[in-house]
Scaffold this active site. Structure first.
Site, PDB file in Angstrom:
ATOM      1  N   ILE A   1      -7.649  35.339  61.787  1.00 38.36           N
ATOM      2  CA  ILE A   1      -7.669  33.891  61.881  1.00 38.36           C
ATOM      3  C   ILE A   1      -8.444  33.525  63.136  1.00 38.36           C
ATOM      4  O   ILE A   1      -8.072  33.917  64.236  1.00 38.36           O
ATOM      5  CB  ILE A   1      -6.238  33.315  61.928  1.00 38.36           C
ATOM      6  CG1 ILE A   1      -5.502  33.641  60.642  1.00 38.36           C
ATOM      7  CG2 ILE A   1      -6.277  31.807  62.177  1.00 38.36           C
ATOM      8  CD1 ILE A   1      -4.023  33.329  60.680  1.00 38.36           C
ATOM      9  N   SER A   2      -9.519  32.819  62.932  1.00 35.45           N
ATOM     10  CA  SER A   2     -10.301  32.311  64.063  1.00 35.45           C
ATOM     11  C   SER A   2     -10.304  30.789  63.908  1.00 35.45           C
ATOM     12  O   SER A   2     -11.079  30.239  63.145  1.00 35.45           O
ATOM     13  CB  SER A   2     -11.704  32.896  64.060  1.00 35.45           C
ATOM     14  OG  SER A   2     -12.322  32.724  62.809  1.00 35.45           O
TER      15      SER A   2
END
Length: 122
Positions: free
Chosen positions: A29-30
């Site tokens: 998750i960015s």
């Protein structure tokens, strides 16, 4: 800040693998465009392919076998992306996979169909 540091570390390690000729696929998750830009700068634009795995918040919650979204909604987990921390969808990902429309097998095939020709031309 911790998220940015984690993504930076992942990008640095990916760059090390790349320098040794190892193709690396990362899944994480960015949550912000800025963080993804940092990873792209470290890895190098010519070797960075952004794949946006698109699923609605309700779909993510329905698939959450660990109960993390529930804990985030209860305030047990702080700064949880999509609940108490923002998520910025990519503006122009190289590839978008809508997991609400595609099965796992079709999603994987779509990624392979996109990535393998790029790898083969290098």
């Amino acid at each position: 800040k911790d998220r940015a540091e984690n993504i930076r570390r992942i990008a640095e390690i990916s760059k090390l693998f790349l320098n040794c000729g190892v193709i690396t696929l990362n899944c994480f998750i960015s949550p912000s465009i800025k963080i993804r830009r940092i990873a792209k700068e470290i890895i190098g634009e010519e070797n960075f392919i952004e794949v946006y795995i698109n699923a609605s918040l309700s779909t993510c919650e329905a698939r959450d076998v660990k109960g993390l979204y529930k804990k985030a909604r209860e305030g047990i987990i702080k700064d949880f992306t999509g609940i108490s921390a923002p998520f910025e969808a990519p503006n122009k990902p190289n590839l978008e996979i809508n997991t609400e429309e595609l099965s796992i097998d079709k999603s994987v095939q779509k990624i392979l169909d996109f990535i393998l020709p790029i790898i083969n031309e290098k």
